[in-house]
Scaffold this motif. Sequence first.
Motif, mmCIF file in Angstrom:
data_model
loop_
_atom_site.group_PDB
_atom_site.id
_atom_site.type_symbol
_atom_site.label_atom_id
_atom_site.label_comp_id
_atom_site.label_asym_id
_atom_site.label_seq_id
_atom_site.Cartn_x
_atom_site.Cartn_y
_atom_site.Cartn_z
ATOM 1 N N TRP A 743 0.901 -1.274 0.062
ATOM 2 C CA TRP A 743 0.022 -0.099 0.038
ATOM 3 C C TRP A 743 0.972 1.291 -0.017
ATOM 4 O O TRP A 743 1.836 1.373 0.715
ATOM 5 C CB TRP A 743 -0.853 -0.150 1.284
ATOM 6 N N LYS A 759 -12.267 15.759 -2.821
ATOM 7 C CA LYS A 759 -12.208 16.118 -4.128
ATOM 8 C C LYS A 759 -11.794 14.724 -4.989
ATOM 9 O O LYS A 759 -11.939 14.603 -6.115
ATOM 10 C CB LYS A 759 -11.418 17.098 -4.404
ATOM 11 N N ILE A 760 -11.253 13.785 -4.068
ATOM 12 C CA ILE A 760 -10.956 12.586 -4.676
ATOM 13 C C ILE A 760 -11.620 11.427 -4.113
ATOM 14 O O ILE A 760 -11.540 10.568 -4.943
ATOM 15 C CB ILE A 760 -9.394 12.368 -4.682
ATOM 16 N N ASP A 762 -14.634 8.730 -3.784
ATOM 17 C CA ASP A 762 -15.698 8.885 -4.563
ATOM 18 C C ASP A 762 -16.999 9.200 -3.590
ATOM 19 O O ASP A 762 -16.930 8.891 -2.393
ATOM 20 C CB ASP A 762 -15.798 7.365 -5.004
ATOM 21 N N PRO A 763 -17.988 9.898 -4.345
ATOM 22 C CA PRO A 763 -19.021 10.383 -3.419
ATOM 23 C C PRO A 763 -19.866 9.558 -2.523
ATOM 24 O O PRO A 763 -20.573 10.163 -1.571
ATOM 25 C CB PRO A 763 -19.898 11.224 -4.448
ATOM 26 N N ARG A 781 -13.358 3.918 -1.892
ATOM 27 C CA ARG A 781 -13.033 4.110 -3.125
ATOM 28 C C ARG A 781 -12.490 5.395 -3.523
ATOM 29 O O ARG A 781 -13.402 6.399 -2.992
ATOM 30 C CB ARG A 781 -13.850 3.150 -4.245
ATOM 31 N N CYS A 783 -11.076 8.476 -6.772
ATOM 32 C CA CYS A 783 -10.827 8.648 -8.125
ATOM 33 C C CYS A 783 -11.445 7.674 -9.142
ATOM 34 O O CYS A 783 -10.940 7.161 -10.163
ATOM 35 C CB CYS A 783 -9.292 8.489 -8.402
ATOM 36 N N GLY A 784 -12.668 7.583 -8.947
ATOM 37 C CA GLY A 784 -13.446 6.696 -9.770
ATOM 38 C C GLY A 784 -13.490 5.223 -9.401
ATOM 39 O O GLY A 784 -13.163 4.573 -10.503
ATOM 40 N N ARG A 787 -9.774 1.000 -5.406
ATOM 41 C CA ARG A 787 -9.726 0.583 -3.896
ATOM 42 C C ARG A 787 -8.727 1.425 -2.865
ATOM 43 O O ARG A 787 -7.657 1.760 -3.559
ATOM 44 C CB ARG A 787 -9.325 -0.759 -3.803
ATOM 45 N N PRO A 806 -3.418 0.634 -3.529
ATOM 46 C CA PRO A 806 -2.377 -0.238 -4.027
ATOM 47 C C PRO A 806 -1.049 0.544 -4.516
ATOM 48 O O PRO A 806 -1.367 1.339 -5.127
ATOM 49 C CB PRO A 806 -3.165 -1.134 -5.034
ATOM 50 N N THR A 807 -0.046 0.032 -4.278
ATOM 51 C CA THR A 807 1.112 0.945 -4.499
ATOM 52 C C THR A 807 1.345 1.065 -5.938
ATOM 53 O O THR A 807 1.994 2.195 -6.440
ATOM 54 C CB THR A 807 2.460 -0.007 -4.217
ATOM 55 N N HIS A 809 -0.704 2.448 -7.903
ATOM 56 C CA HIS A 809 -1.163 3.870 -8.011
ATOM 57 C C HIS A 809 -0.863 4.797 -7.096
ATOM 58 O O HIS A 809 -1.112 6.012 -7.035
ATOM 59 C CB HIS A 809 -3.015 3.645 -7.651
ATOM 60 N N LEU A 813 -1.359 8.634 -7.330
ATOM 61 C CA LEU A 813 -2.082 9.517 -6.242
ATOM 62 C C LEU A 813 -1.463 10.770 -5.769
ATOM 63 O O LEU A 813 -2.209 11.976 -5.532
ATOM 64 C CB LEU A 813 -2.606 8.625 -5.144
ATOM 65 N N VAL A 816 -2.217 13.596 -8.048
ATOM 66 C CA VAL A 816 -3.482 13.995 -7.966
ATOM 67 C C VAL A 816 -3.693 14.844 -6.672
ATOM 68 O O VAL A 816 -4.598 15.808 -6.708
ATOM 69 C CB VAL A 816 -4.523 12.738 -7.921
ATOM 70 N N MET B 1 -18.971 11.742 -8.753
ATOM 71 C CA MET B 1 -17.710 10.928 -9.005
ATOM 72 C C MET B 1 -16.545 12.092 -9.118
ATOM 73 O O MET B 1 -16.851 12.975 -9.725
ATOM 74 C CB MET B 1 -17.980 10.078 -10.459
ATOM 75 N N SER B 2 -15.329 11.546 -8.621
ATOM 76 C CA SER B 2 -14.313 12.589 -8.426
ATOM 77 C C SER B 2 -13.898 12.648 -10.072
ATOM 78 O O SER B 2 -14.017 11.582 -10.979
ATOM 79 C CB SER B 2 -13.113 11.879 -7.816
ATOM 80 N N PHE B 4 -10.867 12.888 -10.810
ATOM 81 C CA PHE B 4 -9.300 12.288 -11.240
ATOM 82 C C PHE B 4 -9.184 10.713 -11.240
ATOM 83 O O PHE B 4 -10.147 10.288 -10.738
ATOM 84 C CB PHE B 4 -8.495 12.694 -9.796
ATOM 85 N N ARG B 5 -8.026 10.327 -12.097
ATOM 86 C CA ARG B 5 -8.160 9.167 -12.298
ATOM 87 C C ARG B 5 -6.842 8.414 -11.820
ATOM 88 O O ARG B 5 -5.686 9.422 -12.082
ATOM 89 C CB ARG B 5 -8.371 8.592 -13.600
ATOM 90 N N LEU B 6 -6.641 7.407 -11.228
ATOM 91 C CA LEU B 6 -5.228 7.028 -10.984
ATOM 92 C C LEU B 6 -4.630 5.975 -11.942
ATOM 93 O O LEU B 6 -5.082 4.857 -12.255
ATOM 94 C CB LEU B 6 -5.393 6.473 -9.697
ATOM 95 N N ASP B 112 0.408 -5.621 -4.892
ATOM 96 C CA ASP B 112 1.434 -4.771 -5.008
ATOM 97 C C ASP B 112 2.860 -4.725 -3.881
ATOM 98 O O ASP B 112 3.443 -3.819 -3.672
ATOM 99 C CB ASP B 112 0.715 -3.326 -4.775
#
Lengths: 980, 202
Positions: A743, A759-760, A762-763, A781, A783-784, A787, A806-807, A809, A813, A816, B1-2, B4-6, B112
């Motif tokens: 992680w 802002k990042i 998920d709503p 969750r 950024c869309g 996890r 998860p590393t 990403h 991150l 972002v 929905m944010s 941003f994407r990772l 990971d």
Amino acid sequence: MTRLSGGLIDRSRTWSFTFDGKTYQGHPGDTLASALLANGVRLVGRSFKYHRPRGVFSAGSEEPNALVELRGGAHREPNTRATVAELFDGLEAKSQNRWPSLAFDALAINDRVAPFLTAGFYYKTFMWPAAFWEKVYEPMIRRAAGLGSLSGLADPDVYDKGFLHCDLLVIGAGPAGLSAALTAARSGARVVLADEDFVLGGRLTKDRQVLDDAPAGEWVSATLAELEASDRVRILRRTSVIGAFDHGVHGAVERVTDHLATVDGAVPRQTFWKIYAKRSLLCAGAIERPMAFANNDRPGIMLAGAMRAYANRWAACPADRVAIFTNNDDGHRTAVDLMAKGVAVTAVVDVRPGAKALGDYPLHAGAVVIDSRGRRGLREARIRRADGGTEWLACGSLGVSGGWNPNLALTCHQGNRPVWDDGQGLFSPGPRLPPGLSVAGAAAGVFSTHGALTGGAEGAAKALGDLGFRAQAAATPTAEDAPLAITPFWHVGGEKGRAWVDFQNDVTVKDITLAHKEGFRSVEHLKRYTTLGMATDQGKTANVTGLAVMAELTGKSIPETGTTVFRPPYTPVAIGALAGRSRGKDFRPVRRTPSHHWAEEQGAAFVEVGAWLRAQYFPRPGEKTWRDTVDREVLTVRRAVGVCDVTTLGKVDVQGRDAARFLDVIYCNGFAKLPLGKVRYGLMLREDGFAMDDGTAARLAEDHFVVTTTTAQAGPVYRHMEFVRQCLCPELDVHLISTTDAWAQYSVAGPRARDLLRKIVDPEFDISNEAFGYMACGAIRICGGTRARLFRISFSGELAYEVAVPTRHGDALMRVLMEAGAEFGVIAYGTEALGVLRIEKGHAAGNELNGQTSADHLGMGRLVSSKKDAIGTVLSRRPGLAGEDGIRLVGLESLDGPLTAGSHLFTEGDRAEATNDQGWVSSAAHSPHLGKSIALAFLKEGDKRLGDVITVANPLQGQSVRAKVVGPHFIDPEGERLRV
Amino acid sequence: MSDFRLNARSAFGAAEPRIRTIGAYRVVERTDLALSSLAARVEWTDVHNPSTTILGCPLPGVGGLREDAGVTTFWTGPDQWMVMAPLQTHEDLAADLTSALGERAAVTDQTDGWVAFDLTGEGLETVLEGLTSLDIRAMGAGGAARTVMEHMGCFLLCRDPGRAYTLLVGRSFAVSLAHALEMRLNTTLALTTAKTRSDRAV
């Protein structure tokens, strides 16, 4: 002297080499020593103390005299034995320990003043004034005495290491070793055969021997061909087995390219092998021993077996006329072999009155050599005949054979001591051999070729039989089987002049006599007083003789006098070979954080934290010092929001029905009742009650926790947890696995942290203060749909979260968070700011959890639960540790200069000395928030001294500062900022 | 929905896996594998039953490795295994295993936590004997062992003795391990060449 006939040299090719700048010729197959002798060079070095002229003495790794410097510049290697240095085209060698030249050495004056330089002279001579020893006398002595010199530069060569496994390791490839390897190979066992020479065969290559009616070389070639054809045999040439260690592990140095003129840069010069052998067979042969007489160190005087080896294998002889001095039949063999090569043998001088000649040469039975002369090399040897008369014999070289000492060094590496064999007059391997090791051939005191061949085969068969192999001793060729005929003889007494025992360290019979006279009679004292056996050759040709001389002086037998032991390494090993590839930046691995690339792009400064490389701070243009940067980072976190990579903190997944019970054992505070979705601070104690580490545990499910540790203690804590699980609480259903690397985890800290995360995240995940309060945790969750895990924990004292993904990403991150946080003025902060923030908040870290502090000391005594037992709980309450008068964690605010970690605390007015010590400063920082220097410190009864002014002293650097004692929480002691 | 994407990155911070060819040796970073640890809890009574499989792949015994149905399992300790499956089909492998095994096993996502390298070539024993104290020549196909290479904790999986291995190391060590491995490959290659030359010399 020109070349003799025959030998294992390739005369079809001629190579040039230089010695002290002069060019000579040699052939492939030569050693530097053999090539020098073939060129008539007898003087090759100067002795250690007296700067006496010295020549080649042996034909192997036992060489005490012929030490040279090979190669130039940073590649220079001093103290290389010319006898094992393989010749190559263009080799450049230099003599050592002489000035201005080898032929004329100014320091040879030492030899004139020898009476003042006896054993231990420096203990007696340089007594006054005492202060002169270190600054004047010792440097002076060291300059006058010595061997080669180091280049002083880093070793530019490449070294390698490796690991080998085998059923049988055969050490030495002489007759015993070859027949052992053959036996082992035919049984199907995995064999490693190692020999320090580049030509295998041992004495079979150096003596004129007949095996099965053919020259021994034929049997050697056929044997090697069979061994080389087997894929279960590994032959290591140019490889010295230098140590026999526990569990069958042997150390070996392979000289991979020392014999090559030029090599590809990637090829290692030497490889250090760790050989894991189920069984090992020592077939290291024997080392001939000299007999001491006056001026026995002159160039041209050498071991008789070496003289024979040079003639037979290298077709070289130091002189046209030679003499032999012996006490056994083997010396006569040298005479016979030399005559067969056309060398004139002036005489054989045999101490045995009844000695018989083996050939047509003058024999002086019952005679001894008593002196020698010849300025830079032997010209004449003086003998005392059986009838008492003396005469000078003309000879350019004298071969001395006092018998052979089994080469048993490796048998001693695990504490075994050699035993005296009175019948043969030698030390043979003692009974407590390293487990798995056995000995065959001359190393075991069996000196005939027949004995070596059969001993090797039988030794291998027996060792492999123990392992379950159906090994049958290989049939051995017929070979000489002469009995050992020797009358032990050590030194010629009753004459004037010095008789050398240890050539390399310049120890004479007189020195041993002096040691005896002055009471240094124990072998260990003898060694240290005279330095006998302490040179780079470790007394291979000297120890036994030294012992025998001492025995004679004390009137005791040799075994009563003592024995000699050997320690690894058998021969000198370059430090580079031991280091292998672990040098410079490759000394140890580096762990990189998920944001490493991003941090590099930002121009971050990095700091090593254990194996991790962490961003220390992120300088920006205009910031003049690191402090400017750190102050900005700290203030931005306090005012807006900052992001710090905290991936390095240890993370351990704890699962199982008994996971909570397990945490109750390892932490001193309670975890059983920690609600799901909550994090709790935890303190681990050692068994002895001192604090070990702290961190958090987050409950992700009834039976699932994630434990975090400090970065530095991640490994030790995980090991401790496994120990508790496997050994202390095997009845618990609990499972551990590290997820530190799995992680990427970032601390998002500051009053705008939530705004940024919103802002990042998920709503569908509500992270409002109400839904996700202080110390909450959960799987979310971001950024869309990626996890993630979110923990609302704070090290800085601000509203803060740690968010993990998860590393893979992790890099994204970080980018972002920076992009999304721009509108809030987000910054990245490094470990420096992290440290300042936690000091301001009064959080303990590694400096406070230093293994000397308890929960009470840390002000967390109440954390130690009395409702349950945990590791360390009981002992944390023992008297002396739990008293009210102990040290306590406090804060300090400087009243004048900056506070320094490591300073000690004193009551104002007391002298800054140990008896008045009141505690110490564990962490210090400039607090940009408070605008002053602050510190965390352990102060005796500190909790009762708030408001006092004390002295913070650092006598080592002459600092003394006054400071006010305050609570350890410099900001927000009520913790309101955490909960907004 | 944010908004941003990772994006995922390799253990080397790159968009694509790291691939190196040194002589006839090849080192390929595997970014397409999902990894999960598996430990049998007390509830899993038939874990040692030969018919027990994980996503169609049996569980190997001590020091073993099994491959079946596109899944690899290898032994990591008493009643502990690692499961490898294509990331494409098992993005959340741990969740898949948990739902299959329930309370019988402690499952932890390790995708990971490790970086995996496939190492292929001829005579790789000579390469590996410079890196690990394992008896590499005694390791048969289907062997799996924990070892240390240059101070780094690794798993070494033998697919085809001397020809194909998979090497796993903690992800944060990726750069250091790749460096050590590639240095060793270069050394082995250079040694082979030098040996030929030296044999000619004497």
